[in-house]
Design a protein around this motif. Sequence first.
Motif, PDB file in Angstrom:
ATOM      1  N   ALA A   1      -4.890  -4.756 -12.343  1.00 33.79           N
ATOM      2  CA  ALA A   1      -4.053  -5.776 -11.711  1.00 33.79           C
ATOM      3  C   ALA A   1      -4.754  -6.369 -10.495  1.00 33.79           C
ATOM      4  O   ALA A   1      -4.634  -7.571 -10.232  1.00 33.79           O
ATOM      5  N   LEU A   2      -5.500  -5.541  -9.774  1.00 32.71           N
ATOM      6  CA  LEU A   2      -6.258  -6.037  -8.624  1.00 32.71           C
ATOM      7  C   LEU A   2      -7.254  -7.107  -9.069  1.00 32.71           C
ATOM      8  O   LEU A   2      -7.423  -8.132  -8.406  1.00 32.71           O
ATOM      9  N   ASN A   3      -7.889  -6.872 -10.196  1.00 26.74           N
ATOM     10  CA  ASN A   3      -8.818  -7.856 -10.747  1.00 26.74           C
ATOM     11  C   ASN A   3      -8.103  -9.168 -11.069  1.00 26.74           C
ATOM     12  O   ASN A   3      -8.636 -10.248 -10.854  1.00 26.74           O
TER      13      ASN A   3
ATOM     14  N   ALA B   1      -2.371  13.011 -14.865  1.00 26.57           N
ATOM     15  CA  ALA B   1      -2.774  12.016 -15.876  1.00 26.57           C
ATOM     16  C   ALA B   1      -2.010  10.703 -15.673  1.00 26.57           C
ATOM     17  O   ALA B   1      -2.592   9.615 -15.790  1.00 26.57           O
ATOM     18  N   ALA B   2      -0.732  10.797 -15.348  1.00 28.11           N
ATOM     19  CA  ALA B   2       0.049   9.590 -15.062  1.00 28.11           C
ATOM     20  C   ALA B   2      -0.481   8.893 -13.811  1.00 28.11           C
ATOM     21  O   ALA B   2      -0.515   7.658 -13.744  1.00 28.11           O
ATOM     22  N   SER B   3      -0.927   9.668 -12.844  1.00 30.29           N
ATOM     23  CA  SER B   3      -1.525   9.109 -11.632  1.00 30.29           C
ATOM     24  C   SER B   3      -2.804   8.346 -11.964  1.00 30.29           C
ATOM     25  O   SER B   3      -3.049   7.257 -11.433  1.00 30.29           O
ATOM     26  N   VAL B   4      -3.611   8.909 -12.836  1.00 29.90           N
ATOM     27  CA  VAL B   4      -4.843   8.247 -13.282  1.00 29.90           C
ATOM     28  C   VAL B   4      -4.501   6.916 -13.959  1.00 29.90           C
ATOM     29  O   VAL B   4      -5.124   5.884 -13.688  1.00 29.90           O
ATOM     30  N   ALA B   5      -3.494   6.938 -14.835  1.00 32.16           N
ATOM     31  CA  ALA B   5      -3.088   5.718 -15.530  1.00 32.16           C
ATOM     32  C   ALA B   5      -2.603   4.665 -14.533  1.00 32.16           C
ATOM     33  O   ALA B   5      -2.963   3.485 -14.646  1.00 32.16           O
ATOM     34  N   ALA B   6      -1.810   5.089 -13.556  1.00 30.52           N
ATOM     35  CA  ALA B   6      -1.302   4.150 -12.547  1.00 30.52           C
ATOM     36  C   ALA B   6      -2.443   3.562 -11.719  1.00 30.52           C
ATOM     37  O   ALA B   6      -2.471   2.352 -11.448  1.00 30.52           O
ATOM     38  N   GLU B   7      -3.396   4.394 -11.332  1.00 30.04           N
ATOM     39  CA  GLU B   7      -4.520   3.907 -10.533  1.00 30.04           C
ATOM     40  C   GLU B   7      -5.363   2.917 -11.327  1.00 30.04           C
ATOM     41  O   GLU B   7      -5.765   1.869 -10.806  1.00 30.04           O
ATOM     42  N   SER B   8      -5.619   3.214 -12.577  1.00 25.22           N
ATOM     43  CA  SER B   8      -6.430   2.323 -13.414  1.00 25.22           C
ATOM     44  C   SER B   8      -5.710   1.012 -13.696  1.00 25.22           C
ATOM     45  O   SER B   8      -6.326  -0.055 -13.673  1.00 25.22           O
ATOM     46  N   LEU B   9      -4.415   1.083 -13.947  1.00 28.43           N
ATOM     47  CA  LEU B   9      -3.623  -0.136 -14.135  1.00 28.43           C
ATOM     48  C   LEU B   9      -3.615  -0.956 -12.845  1.00 28.43           C
ATOM     49  O   LEU B   9      -3.734  -2.184 -12.883  1.00 28.43           O
ATOM     50  N   GLY B  10      -3.492  -0.279 -11.708  1.00 33.12           N
ATOM     51  CA  GLY B  10      -3.535  -0.975 -10.427  1.00 33.12           C
ATOM     52  C   GLY B  10      -4.858  -1.683 -10.199  1.00 33.12           C
ATOM     53  O   GLY B  10      -4.895  -2.801  -9.668  1.00 33.12           O
ATOM     54  N   THR B  11      -5.942  -1.064 -10.605  1.00 32.95           N
ATOM     55  CA  THR B  11      -7.252  -1.690 -10.454  1.00 32.95           C
ATOM     56  C   THR B  11      -7.395  -2.896 -11.375  1.00 32.95           C
ATOM     57  O   THR B  11      -7.957  -3.923 -10.980  1.00 32.95           O
TER      58      THR B  11
ATOM     59  N   PRO C   1       0.426 -10.012  -9.895  1.00 34.93           N
ATOM     60  CA  PRO C   1      -0.616  -8.982  -9.969  1.00 34.93           C
ATOM     61  C   PRO C   1      -0.811  -8.241  -8.640  1.00 34.93           C
ATOM     62  O   PRO C   1      -1.107  -7.050  -8.637  1.00 34.93           O
ATOM     63  N   SER C   2      -0.598  -8.932  -7.531  1.00 40.63           N
ATOM     64  CA  SER C   2      -0.739  -8.288  -6.215  1.00 40.63           C
ATOM     65  C   SER C   2       0.338  -7.231  -6.005  1.00 40.63           C
ATOM     66  O   SER C   2       0.057  -6.116  -5.548  1.00 40.63           O
TER      67      SER C   2
END
Length: 112
Positions: A24-26, A12-22, A36-37
């Motif tokens: 930030a990518l935006n 679940a923490a991995s999911v949160a990190a991936e979504s936050l990363g996406t 953000p990069s």
Amino acid sequence: MLTTQVAWILLAASVAAESLGTAALNLSSGFTRLLPSVLTVACYVTAVWLMAIATKRIEMGMAYAAWAGSSAALTAVIGIAWFGEALSPIKAIGICTAISGIVLLNLSGNGS
């Protein structure tokens, strides 16, 4: 010792990190904005690292399916809530379908 419950929390923490990363990518504007990069790269590395730990206890196929579906659903919700993306009926059905699929996978009893 890594328990199944802890593995799911890490996933679940991995999911949160991936979504936050996406998200930030935006905000990175094609990696032209430094903070953000850097956040994007850090979040993606963290997401993969946490998933790698979680797959010590959760079957790889189950972990990846739950991770991908949850990440997609959470990222869509972030897009709607923070970036003003439209929520069409089809998008809502897609998010619900992803979540339903994850629940069904977990009910299959093959989660550990």
